[in-house]
Design a protein around this motif. Structure first.
Motif, mmCIF file in Angstrom:
data_model
loop_
_atom_site.group_PDB
_atom_site.id
_atom_site.type_symbol
_atom_site.label_atom_id
_atom_site.label_comp_id
_atom_site.label_asym_id
_atom_site.label_seq_id
_atom_site.Cartn_x
_atom_site.Cartn_y
_atom_site.Cartn_z
ATOM 1 N N LEU A 17 93.345 -69.541 21.805
ATOM 2 C CA LEU A 17 93.904 -68.301 21.267
ATOM 3 C C LEU A 17 93.947 -68.307 19.746
ATOM 4 N N ASP A 18 93.723 -69.477 19.140
ATOM 5 C CA ASP A 18 93.881 -69.608 17.689
ATOM 6 C C ASP A 18 92.553 -69.931 16.995
ATOM 7 N N LEU A 19 91.471 -69.329 17.471
ATOM 8 C CA LEU A 19 90.181 -69.532 16.817
ATOM 9 C C LEU A 19 90.214 -68.953 15.396
ATOM 10 N N PRO A 20 89.518 -69.573 14.459
ATOM 11 C CA PRO A 20 89.587 -69.134 13.053
ATOM 12 C C PRO A 20 88.688 -67.930 12.766
ATOM 13 N N HIS A 60 89.927 -64.040 24.190
ATOM 14 C CA HIS A 60 90.662 -62.951 23.552
ATOM 15 C C HIS A 60 89.822 -62.481 22.378
ATOM 16 N N PRO A 61 89.354 -61.248 22.397
ATOM 17 C CA PRO A 61 88.367 -60.838 21.388
ATOM 18 C C PRO A 61 88.970 -60.672 19.998
ATOM 19 N N PRO A 62 88.126 -60.806 18.983
ATOM 20 C CA PRO A 62 88.587 -60.547 17.616
ATOM 21 C C PRO A 62 88.756 -59.047 17.392
ATOM 22 N N ASP A 63 89.255 -58.712 16.221
ATOM 23 C CA ASP A 63 89.498 -57.300 15.909
ATOM 24 C C ASP A 63 88.210 -56.509 15.702
ATOM 25 N N SER A 64 87.132 -57.177 15.279
ATOM 26 C CA SER A 64 85.914 -56.442 14.942
ATOM 27 C C SER A 64 84.753 -56.827 15.848
ATOM 28 N N LEU A 65 83.924 -55.827 16.131
ATOM 29 C CA LEU A 65 82.721 -56.071 16.917
ATOM 30 C C LEU A 65 81.763 -56.994 16.168
ATOM 31 N N GLY A 125 72.066 -72.325 22.931
ATOM 32 C CA GLY A 125 71.478 -72.409 24.264
ATOM 33 C C GLY A 125 72.366 -71.932 25.389
ATOM 34 N N ARG A 126 73.370 -71.135 25.068
ATOM 35 C CA ARG A 126 74.287 -70.641 26.102
ATOM 36 C C ARG A 126 74.163 -69.124 26.225
ATOM 37 N N ASP A 127 74.456 -68.622 27.400
ATOM 38 C CA ASP A 127 74.255 -67.205 27.702
ATOM 39 C C ASP A 127 75.476 -66.395 27.274
ATOM 40 N N PRO A 128 75.327 -65.442 26.362
ATOM 41 C CA PRO A 128 76.473 -64.609 25.969
ATOM 42 C C PRO A 128 77.101 -63.841 27.133
ATOM 43 N N ALA A 129 76.336 -63.591 28.184
ATOM 44 C CA ALA A 129 76.887 -62.857 29.326
ATOM 45 C C ALA A 129 77.959 -63.654 30.065
ATOM 46 N N THR A 130 78.048 -64.976 29.811
ATOM 47 C CA THR A 130 79.092 -65.780 30.451
ATOM 48 C C THR A 130 80.434 -65.635 29.741
ATOM 49 N N VAL A 131 80.471 -64.967 28.599
ATOM 50 C CA VAL A 131 81.728 -64.714 27.891
ATOM 51 C C VAL A 131 82.379 -63.467 28.486
ATOM 52 N N LEU A 132 83.638 -63.588 28.876
ATOM 53 C CA LEU A 132 84.385 -62.475 29.457
ATOM 54 C C LEU A 132 85.522 -62.117 28.511
ATOM 55 N N LEU A 133 85.505 -60.912 27.992
ATOM 56 C CA LEU A 133 86.539 -60.463 27.071
ATOM 57 C C LEU A 133 87.770 -60.016 27.853
ATOM 58 N N GLU A 134 88.931 -60.487 27.419
ATOM 59 C CA GLU A 134 90.186 -60.164 28.095
ATOM 60 C C GLU A 134 90.965 -59.128 27.297
ATOM 61 N N ASN A 135 91.462 -58.113 27.980
ATOM 62 C CA ASN A 135 92.393 -57.187 27.326
ATOM 63 C C ASN A 135 93.695 -57.917 27.025
ATOM 64 N N THR A 136 94.313 -57.585 25.917
ATOM 65 C CA THR A 136 95.526 -58.256 25.465
ATOM 66 C C THR A 136 96.597 -57.215 25.166
ATOM 67 N N GLU A 137 97.701 -57.670 24.605
ATOM 68 C CA GLU A 137 98.738 -56.712 24.244
ATOM 69 C C GLU A 137 98.245 -55.737 23.182
ATOM 70 N N GLY A 138 97.308 -56.188 22.337
ATOM 71 C CA GLY A 138 96.829 -55.335 21.262
ATOM 72 C C GLY A 138 95.503 -54.655 21.519
ATOM 73 N N ILE A 139 94.817 -55.035 22.591
ATOM 74 C CA ILE A 139 93.498 -54.467 22.901
ATOM 75 C C ILE A 139 93.519 -53.973 24.342
ATOM 76 N N SER A 140 93.366 -52.678 24.541
ATOM 77 C CA SER A 140 93.498 -52.061 25.856
ATOM 78 C C SER A 140 92.282 -52.339 26.729
ATOM 79 N N PRO A 141 92.407 -52.156 28.044
ATOM 80 C CA PRO A 141 91.237 -52.277 28.916
ATOM 81 C C PRO A 141 90.091 -51.347 28.502
ATOM 82 N N GLU A 142 90.420 -50.144 28.049
ATOM 83 C CA GLU A 142 89.379 -49.216 27.606
ATOM 84 C C GLU A 142 88.619 -49.777 26.408
ATOM 85 N N ASP A 143 89.370 -50.303 25.437
ATOM 86 C CA ASP A 143 88.737 -50.840 24.235
ATOM 87 C C ASP A 143 87.934 -52.099 24.535
#
Length: 261
Positions: free
Chosen positions: A71-74, A104-109, A123-141
């Motif tokens: 949760l604390d990535l730079p 948990h996604p960053p603020d910017s795309l 060498g890793r597939d970006p499709a294996t990353v799953l973005l989670e909605n958080t208190e600050g980022i809605s499911p829609e976003d």
């Protein structure tokens, strides 16, 4: 367990690697008796990078695995820096062949795209990353961000209910991209704890409205994995019972016992 009750259910049941106050390795050994999959919760970057040989499982215990990234990535240093900071975690868990990484996604795309580009270059597939909605980022976003970046969605029921976020039920990208659910009640009948927006209570604490949302999600999103995101053995077992009842089309008690995190 649930598959035996309802043959139409195709998702796996998972638990976090921190249900017992012990190492992830010990948790995985114990959880292998109960669930199909474990999420390795690598939530604090420095402490997880410092794991020793006995902290993570040496064998798979017959489980499938996924990662929950720190949760604390730079992110302030850029998406590529965030990736390189945690790349060691991918190496230390490679023997378990995790199928997905919850982020948990960053603020910017732009930061997310830089992170995924560094991941792909390694060498890793970006499709294996799953973005989670958080208190600050809605499911829609989070769905819109995942669609733009080419990754998936981990839909968190508790965050959504706690914040009163709407479920974008008619967005075809939601069903297309949602590969995982995090399920728990964000609080009991007494409301959120002082100074916090929510906690992780058992599924038995869900309001009738929350239960209806969960039933809809299970029926319409067809996730690969459903993570019961509670952090105590007794609460896990109660939540598995509720999830089993919902999957079987039955009704489980809505009683919410007092809990302490």
């Amino acid at each position: 367990m649930i598959q035996k009750c309802n043959p139409a259910v195709s998702w796996r049941v998972a638990a976090p690697s921190c249900v017992w106050p012990d190492t992830a390795a010990a948790n995985c050994r114990l959880l292998s008796r109960t669930v199909d999959e474990v999420g390795l919760y690598l939530l604090e970057l420095e402490s997880c990078l410092a794991y020793g040989p006995d902290d993570l499982p040496k064998k798979d215990f017959g489980l499938r695995y996924h990662l929950h990234l720190p949760l604390d990535l730079p992110w302030r240093h850029g998406g590529d820096a965030a990736f390189f900071a945690m790349e060691g975690l991918l190496k230390s868990t490679a023997r378990l062949v995790p199928w997905a990484m919850v982020l948990h996604p960053p603020d910017s795309l732009a930061a997310l795209e830089a992170f995924l580009a560094a991941l792909a270059a390694a060498g890793r597939d970006p499709a294996t990353v799953l973005l989670e909605n958080t208190e600050g980022i809605s499911p829609e976003d989070v769905t819109a961000m995942a669609a733009a970046a080419g990754c998936g969605v981990c839909l968190d029921l508790g965050h959504m209910l706690a914040m009163g976020h709407a479920l974008p039920a008619h967005d075809p990208d939601l069903a297309r991209l949602t590969r995982m659910l995090h399920v728990y009640s964000p609080f009991g009948a007494e409301g959120p704890p002082p100074g916090r927006r929510h906690s992780h209570r058992t599924l038995g604490c869900l309001s009738p409205e929350g239960r209806e949302v969960l039933v809809w999600m299970l029926a319409n999103l067809r996730p690969e994995t459903v993570v019961v995101e509670v952090f105590a053995p007794v609460h896990l077992m109660e939540s598995l019972h509720v999830l089993d009842a919902l999957a079987c089309g039955g009704q489980a008690s809505t009683a919410c016992p007092a809990e302490r995190e």
